[in-house]
Design an enzyme around this catalytic site. Structure first.
Site, PDB file in Angstrom:
ATOM      1  N   ASP A  50      19.784   0.734  -2.272  1.00  0.00           N
ATOM      2  CA  ASP A  50      19.062   0.895  -0.915  1.00  0.00           C
ATOM      3  C   ASP A  50      19.757   2.366  -0.440  1.00  0.00           C
ATOM      4  OD1 ASP A  50      18.157   1.203   1.585  1.00  0.00           O
ATOM      5  OD2 ASP A  50      18.510  -1.043   1.926  1.00  0.00           O
ATOM      6  N   LEU A  51      18.584   3.268  -0.267  1.00  0.00           N
ATOM      7  CA  LEU A  51      19.259   4.452   0.037  1.00  0.00           C
ATOM      8  C   LEU A  51      19.600   4.835   1.486  1.00  0.00           C
ATOM      9  CD1 LEU A  51      16.418   6.973  -2.054  1.00  0.00           C
ATOM     10  CD2 LEU A  51      18.974   6.422  -2.572  1.00  0.00           C
ATOM     11  N   GLY A  72      10.370   6.216  -0.541  1.00  0.00           N
ATOM     12  CA  GLY A  72      10.146   6.025   1.064  1.00  0.00           C
ATOM     13  C   GLY A  72       8.803   5.195   0.794  1.00  0.00           C
ATOM     14  N   SER A  74       5.015   4.930   1.404  1.00  0.00           N
ATOM     15  CA  SER A  74       3.939   5.986   1.028  1.00  0.00           C
ATOM     16  C   SER A  74       2.444   5.426   1.552  1.00  0.00           C
ATOM     17  CB  SER A  74       3.816   6.093  -0.544  1.00  0.00           C
ATOM     18  OG  SER A  74       3.487   5.020  -1.019  1.00  0.00           O
ATOM     19  N   SER A 110       3.443  14.999   2.919  1.00  0.00           N
ATOM     20  CA  SER A 110       2.042  14.426   2.942  1.00  0.00           C
ATOM     21  C   SER A 110       0.846  15.213   3.512  1.00  0.00           C
ATOM     22  CB  SER A 110       1.969  12.899   3.018  1.00  0.00           C
ATOM     23  OG  SER A 110       0.730  12.469   3.144  1.00  0.00           O
ATOM     24  N   HIS A 112      -1.147  13.597   5.106  1.00  0.00           N
ATOM     25  CA  HIS A 112      -1.361  12.768   6.376  1.00  0.00           C
ATOM     26  C   HIS A 112      -0.583  13.276   7.578  1.00  0.00           C
ATOM     27  CE1 HIS A 112      -4.117  10.143   4.266  1.00  0.00           C
ATOM     28  NE2 HIS A 112      -3.137  10.174   3.373  1.00  0.00           N
ATOM     29  N   TYR A 135       2.811   6.724   9.436  1.00  0.00           N
ATOM     30  CA  TYR A 135       3.276   7.324   7.962  1.00  0.00           C
ATOM     31  C   TYR A 135       3.036   8.925   8.354  1.00  0.00           C
ATOM     32  CZ  TYR A 135       2.809   9.007   3.068  1.00  0.00           C
ATOM     33  OH  TYR A 135       2.866   9.532   1.976  1.00  0.00           O
ATOM     34  N   LYS A 139       6.415  12.028   8.193  1.00  0.00           N
ATOM     35  CA  LYS A 139       6.359  13.137   7.312  1.00  0.00           C
ATOM     36  C   LYS A 139       6.727  14.269   8.129  1.00  0.00           C
ATOM     37  CE  LYS A 139       5.929  11.207   3.613  1.00  0.00           C
ATOM     38  NZ  LYS A 139       7.064  10.959   2.860  1.00  0.00           N
ATOM     39  N   ARG A 174     -13.472  12.246  -1.366  1.00  0.00           N
ATOM     40  CA  ARG A 174     -12.388  12.889  -0.761  1.00  0.00           C
ATOM     41  C   ARG A 174     -11.251  13.495  -1.679  1.00  0.00           C
ATOM     42  NH1 ARG A 174      -7.384  10.863   0.550  1.00  0.00           N
ATOM     43  NH2 ARG A 174      -6.093  12.189   2.340  1.00  0.00           N
TER      44      ARG A 174
END
Ligand code: 15L
Length: 273
Positions: A50-51, A72, A74, A110, A112, A135, A139, A174
């Site tokens: 676990d980071l 992470g 995503s 990302s 996003h 999300y 980022k 897309r």
């Protein structure tokens, strides 16, 4: 020789990099997630854990020059999960980078973080953030963290604003704009390891005719994508486009449609009644 660590090595992007980077002479250590996973080849340098846990981070980063941080959440998920994986774990990883003298962190950002821009505009790398959900918002935190660790602690940072990377051709309308082919992904990762740069933000897509992004910042680190989603356009355009009107309108596509408030239900619209 440069030692490179890869987190999230079992994810969509990590799987490709874990397999391909050693073929380019990269001395790679891969973190495969919470649990141990089988090695791809004898002697593969693997860690797990676990980071958010400093010991797991140290096991990944000891003796490392460059971290490619792909771990992470995503996709769009409940806030607590995003906070745990994309805010708290990311902070733990950057602190681990400081402790272990890591010179550079390549952060998986990302598209996003910009998903609320219209699908009819082309973004430069200095565009203002317009995240399309929790999300994407995480980022923005990550990119700001990368910037802070360069400015304040001298850890070089490259934020990769990844479009749609899968180890396969683009799959829908897309992705004609957002796709990054596996060859370009590997070429980009190599530039992120090798390019002489202190801090950069780079769009991670192929040289797509319909790109939402201007790729000149990537050129600055020597990334010259060779693939183009347009090669698959005839096949994709012959199929029905299943995206609804909201997903078609915004760069973030389907992510925008999650928990989206339509114009008629917004506060301003109620006052206008
Ligand atoms: C991302 O950032 C996601 O991690 C991935 O799951 C895809 O949805 C991709 O963007 C995309 O926009 O296609």
């Amino acid at each position: 020789m440069v030692k490179v660590a890869l987190s999230g090595a079992c994810g969509h992007v990590g799987t490709v990099l874990r397999r391909e980077l050693p073929k380019h002479g990269i001395d790679l250590r891969s973190s495969v997630g919470l649990e141990a996973a089988p090695a791809l080849h004898a002697g593969e340098d693997l860690t797990h854990g676990d980071l958010r846990d400093a010991a797991a981070v140290d096991a990944l980063l000891q003796g490392v020059d460059v971290l490619i941080h792909m771990a992470g959440t995503s996709i769009e998920r409940p806030l607590q999960e995003i906070i745990d994986n994309n805010l708290i774990a990311l902070h733990a990883v950057y602190e681990g980078a400081r402790r272990n003298g890591v010179k550079r962190v390549v952060f998986a950002s990302s598209n996003h973080a910009f998903g609320m821009y219209g699908a009819d505009v082309k973004l430069r790398s200095d565009a203002a953030y317009r995240p399309d959900g929790l999300y994407g918002l995480s980022k923005v935190w990550g990119e700001a963290m990368a910037r802070m660790y360069w400015d304040k602690h001298g850890i070089e940072g490259i934020c990769l604003r990844i479009g749609t990377t899968k180890d396969c051709p683009p799959e829908d309308f897309r992705q004609l704009s957002t796709w990054m082919g596996a060859k370009d992904l590997v070429a980009l990762a190599l530039r992120c390891i090798e390019a002489p740069v202190d801090f950069a933000v780079v769009w991670g897509i192929s040289d797509n005719d319909r790109a939402y992004y201007d790729l000149s910042e990537g050129n600055r680190i020597g990334f010259a994508p060779q693939q183009n989603a347009e090669d698959f356009a005839p096949e994709i355009l012959a199929r029905p486009n299943h995206m609804n009107a909201v997903a078609r309108r915004f760069q973030g596509g389907e992510f925008v449609t999650l928990d989206y408030t339509p114009p008629e239900a917004r506060p301003g619209a109620q006052h206008a009644r």
